[in-house]
Each structure stands twice: as structure tokens, then as C-alpha cells.
Design a protein around this motif. Sequence first.
Motif, PDB file in Angstrom:
ATOM      1  N   VAL A 143     -19.319  13.504 -14.063  1.00  0.00           N
ATOM      2  CA  VAL A 143     -18.474  14.450 -14.790  1.00  0.00           C
ATOM      3  C   VAL A 143     -17.766  15.351 -13.787  1.00  0.00           C
ATOM      4  N   PHE A 144     -16.454  15.306 -13.757  1.00  0.00           N
ATOM      5  CA  PHE A 144     -15.654  16.103 -12.827  1.00  0.00           C
ATOM      6  C   PHE A 144     -15.508  17.505 -13.416  1.00  0.00           C
ATOM      7  N   GLY A 145     -16.499  18.350 -13.134  1.00  0.00           N
ATOM      8  CA  GLY A 145     -16.496  19.720 -13.626  1.00  0.00           C
ATOM      9  C   GLY A 145     -16.096  20.703 -12.550  1.00  0.00           C
ATOM     10  N   SER A 146     -16.417  21.978 -12.778  1.00  0.00           N
ATOM     11  CA  SER A 146     -15.989  23.025 -11.854  1.00  0.00           C
ATOM     12  C   SER A 146     -16.632  22.892 -10.474  1.00  0.00           C
ATOM     13  N   GLN A 147     -17.894  22.454 -10.415  1.00  0.00           N
ATOM     14  CA  GLN A 147     -18.529  22.321  -9.107  1.00  0.00           C
ATOM     15  C   GLN A 147     -17.929  21.181  -8.304  1.00  0.00           C
ATOM     16  N   THR A 148     -17.611  20.073  -8.985  1.00  0.00           N
ATOM     17  CA  THR A 148     -16.963  18.955  -8.283  1.00  0.00           C
ATOM     18  C   THR A 148     -15.580  19.376  -7.794  1.00  0.00           C
ATOM     19  N   ARG A 149     -14.852  20.106  -8.624  1.00  0.00           N
ATOM     20  CA  ARG A 149     -13.531  20.570  -8.205  1.00  0.00           C
ATOM     21  C   ARG A 149     -13.641  21.487  -6.991  1.00  0.00           C
ATOM     22  N   SER A 150     -14.624  22.389  -7.003  1.00  0.00           N
ATOM     23  CA  SER A 150     -14.821  23.277  -5.854  1.00  0.00           C
ATOM     24  C   SER A 150     -15.173  22.484  -4.604  1.00  0.00           C
ATOM     25  N   ALA A 151     -15.976  21.418  -4.794  1.00  0.00           N
ATOM     26  CA  ALA A 151     -16.350  20.581  -3.658  1.00  0.00           C
ATOM     27  C   ALA A 151     -15.133  19.845  -3.095  1.00  0.00           C
ATOM     28  N   VAL A 152     -14.275  19.351  -3.995  1.00  0.00           N
ATOM     29  CA  VAL A 152     -13.045  18.688  -3.545  1.00  0.00           C
ATOM     30  C   VAL A 152     -12.189  19.674  -2.754  1.00  0.00           C
ATOM     31  N   GLN A 153     -12.045  20.888  -3.271  1.00  0.00           N
ATOM     32  CA  GLN A 153     -11.250  21.902  -2.576  1.00  0.00           C
ATOM     33  C   GLN A 153     -11.847  22.228  -1.218  1.00  0.00           C
ATOM     34  N   SER A 154     -13.181  22.350  -1.166  1.00  0.00           N
ATOM     35  CA  SER A 154     -13.856  22.633   0.101  1.00  0.00           C
ATOM     36  C   SER A 154     -13.618  21.512   1.110  1.00  0.00           C
ATOM     37  N   PHE A 155     -13.728  20.268   0.613  1.00  0.00           N
ATOM     38  CA  PHE A 155     -13.488  19.134   1.513  1.00  0.00           C
ATOM     39  C   PHE A 155     -12.043  19.107   1.979  1.00  0.00           C
ATOM     40  N   GLN A 156     -11.109  19.315   1.059  1.00  0.00           N
ATOM     41  CA  GLN A 156      -9.686  19.304   1.422  1.00  0.00           C
ATOM     42  C   GLN A 156      -9.387  20.381   2.460  1.00  0.00           C
ATOM     43  N   ARG A 157      -9.983  21.554   2.275  1.00  0.00           N
ATOM     44  CA  ARG A 157      -9.760  22.646   3.214  1.00  0.00           C
ATOM     45  C   ARG A 157     -10.282  22.276   4.599  1.00  0.00           C
ATOM     46  N   SER A 158     -11.476  21.693   4.652  1.00  0.00           N
ATOM     47  CA  SER A 158     -12.060  21.336   5.944  1.00  0.00           C
ATOM     48  C   SER A 158     -11.309  20.189   6.606  1.00  0.00           C
ATOM     49  N   ALA A 159     -10.666  19.334   5.772  1.00  0.00           N
ATOM     50  CA  ALA A 159      -9.927  18.194   6.315  1.00  0.00           C
ATOM     51  C   ALA A 159      -8.499  18.573   6.695  1.00  0.00           C
ATOM     52  N   GLY A 160      -8.086  19.800   6.363  1.00  0.00           N
ATOM     53  CA  GLY A 160      -6.744  20.254   6.702  1.00  0.00           C
ATOM     54  C   GLY A 160      -5.657  19.589   5.881  1.00  0.00           C
ATOM     55  N   ILE A 161      -5.989  19.246   4.642  1.00  0.00           N
ATOM     56  CA  ILE A 161      -4.996  18.627   3.761  1.00  0.00           C
ATOM     57  C   ILE A 161      -4.718  19.566   2.590  1.00  0.00           C
ATOM     58  N   SER A 162      -3.775  19.189   1.740  1.00  0.00           N
ATOM     59  CA  SER A 162      -3.391  20.028   0.612  1.00  0.00           C
ATOM     60  C   SER A 162      -4.594  20.331  -0.273  1.00  0.00           C
ATOM     61  N   VAL A 163      -4.816  21.605  -0.544  1.00  0.00           N
ATOM     62  CA  VAL A 163      -5.977  22.047  -1.307  1.00  0.00           C
ATOM     63  C   VAL A 163      -5.576  22.276  -2.762  1.00  0.00           C
ATOM     64  N   ASP A 164      -5.825  21.272  -3.612  1.00  0.00           N
ATOM     65  CA  ASP A 164      -5.464  21.399  -5.021  1.00  0.00           C
ATOM     66  C   ASP A 164      -6.604  21.026  -5.960  1.00  0.00           C
ATOM     67  N   VAL A 166      -7.691  18.176  -6.675  1.00  0.00           N
ATOM     68  CA  VAL A 166      -7.444  16.882  -7.310  1.00  0.00           C
ATOM     69  C   VAL A 166      -7.697  15.778  -6.286  1.00  0.00           C
ATOM     70  N   ALA A 167      -8.488  14.797  -6.642  1.00  0.00           N
ATOM     71  CA  ALA A 167      -8.806  13.709  -5.724  1.00  0.00           C
ATOM     72  C   ALA A 167      -7.817  12.568  -5.910  1.00  0.00           C
ATOM     73  N   GLY A 168      -6.835  12.523  -5.038  1.00  0.00           N
ATOM     74  CA  GLY A 168      -5.835  11.472  -5.041  1.00  0.00           C
ATOM     75  C   GLY A 168      -5.842  10.720  -3.726  1.00  0.00           C
ATOM     76  N   PRO A 169      -4.794   9.929  -3.451  1.00  0.00           N
ATOM     77  CA  PRO A 169      -4.745   9.111  -2.243  1.00  0.00           C
ATOM     78  C   PRO A 169      -5.016   9.873  -0.947  1.00  0.00           C
ATOM     79  N   GLN A 170      -4.447  11.081  -0.812  1.00  0.00           N
ATOM     80  CA  GLN A 170      -4.635  11.837   0.419  1.00  0.00           C
ATOM     81  C   GLN A 170      -6.105  12.206   0.620  1.00  0.00           C
TER      82      GLN A 170
END
Length: 326
Positions: A143-164, A166-170
Motif C-alpha cells: 500500500v503506497f501510503g504516507s510513509q512510502t511516499r516519505s521514503a520515496v522523497q527521502s530516497f530521491q533527495r539522497s539520489a539528487g533527483i527530482s523530489v516529488d 512519485v516513483a517513476g522511471p527516474q
Amino acid sequence: MKKGLMSVVLASSVLIFPAVSGAALGDQTLRTGSNHADVEELQDVLRDTGHYASSSTGNFDSATKQAVRSFQSSKGILVDGIVGPQTFRSLGVSDSGGSSVSASSSTVNFSGTLRYGSRGSGVRSLQSALNSSGANAGSVDGVFGSQTRSAVQSFQRSAGISVDGVAGPQTFDALGGSVSSSGSSSASKSNSKSGSTGSVSSNSSGSSSSASGVISTAKGQIGSPYSWGGTSPSGFDCSGFLNYAFSKNGQSIPRTVSAIHGAATSVSNPQVGDIVFFATTHSGPSHAGIYLGNNEFIHAGSSTGVTVSNLNTSYWSNSYLGAGRL
């Protein structure tokens, strides 16, 4: 549309990301008393279509029921305030996910994105990958809830990519895969920018080369129908149309109008390729298009599909909020 194919190869695991239609709705009937992520996404949908003006709470209350009834009435379908198959179809929501995996290798081909409200094996695999990367997605429950979204944002931030969030191709690429597209070169990664939420690629949409490409792509979709949650020529919502036009030209932008507005730099006089924002359903930004010059903009309207409109008409001039540059 030729959809991108991603080969995701992570050490000791196979990720299966199903194609989704931009929403996890449609797998269960929603009615008064329902209270979960599907309802929150439904409320987002209804707001985008102009039938719901409150904040999204995830609680199917009387305001949500009234918004559903208003939407059903506008579509000429049974007005009962219950969101079942007929209403889902009218909203443009389908539950046609799918994935493919080679039986002889760990290569997975997929298309689509995973976002807040998505459910299924793809989300479970994403959660596992995020946990393995050090981003805390919590329980691997699909279930893609608030914690998963926060984790995606945290990962995106650490990877230096767009922080939104949303788990897409990038994001999948950064998790360890590679992106390729039939008949074209590998999909471009956005240049990294600030790691703050809502950051976008460092290419300016106001630059002539970038703007011309975005506009050319956008104009090529004139006549495409409107579909809530749509991000392809078979059907676009307004922010999905913007995402399509920019992503085809190597730029990653946030998924929703409000997030795009938050990420954009305000400009007093829009240039070709800038984003113009409108308050059509509530006081904040709820609709957006791409400025073409001469007071015209291209957008995906809920009643028109992709079309070109003029800022000087009474409807658009009265709801105009301003312009922004990404």
C-alpha cells in the motif's frame, strides 16, 4: 504512445512494477463511511474535475458524497453518491495493471508510475527496494501510503533527483535499473538540483531550445481526450499533460498542479514555454497549461481535451493566478 521500458536489476531481488493508469482506484466500491487512501485519491480526482472544493481527508463524508453526486449528474449516469464501476469508468479510472518478467533472467519490463494510493506487488517491491537502500518505507504491505511516499522523497533527495514522492522511471533508474525507450535514445535524467521537496530539473523551460521542444510535443497532442489521472495520448488530465510534454523533452516535473506551482519560480510576464496557473475549483492552483505566446496557452481541459485557449477570454482571465518557470 510508445512507452518506455525499464530493466530493473537489483542485487538478489527482482522488482516487478506493474503498469498503472495513474490511480489505484477501481478495485473496490467507495461509499459514505469508507475511510482509507482510495477515498483520499478519489477526493483529489473530484477536485481536479471541479466537483470537490475541500481538502482531501480520506474520509468519505457528506461533502464527498455530494461531490460524487454532482460528478455523476454531470456525466449523465446514475446519481446515487456511490463510486462503483460505472462512476470509475466515467472518471477514466481502470484497474488494468500488468507486468512482465522474463522466466530466464531478472530483467523486468514495465511502464507506468507508482504514487500515493497505488497498491499491489509493484508497491511491495518498491517498498523492499527502498528499505534496502536505507529509506524507511516501513512494512512491506503493498500500500503506497504516507510513509512510502516519505521514503520515496527521502530516497530521491539522497539520489539528487527530482523530489516529488512519485516513483517513476527516474526513481526506478536511481534504484539500480536502466531506462530505454523503443526507437529512441535512453531517457534523459534530470540534472540534479536542490534536494528540497518539489525540486525539478535544472533545465529552464524558458530557454528557447527546451521550450520549442516542449511546445512541439504539446501541440502534437491537440485533440487528445481528457481522462483523470491520464498521462498518455489515450487520455490526459491537466498535470498529466504537462508531465508528458516535459518528460518527452528530458525534464522531470512534479505530478500535481499544486506541486508544479510550488516548484516554479514566479514570473510577472510569461515567456513561451512557461507554465500558466488558474484557480478553477478553489482559491489555490487547480489547473495549468503551457504558455505559447500572444496570450495563448495549450492545456488539457476536462471538457475539451488538449486544446489551445486564450488568456483574454472571461473564464480564463477571471481564474488566472499567474505564471511560473521551471
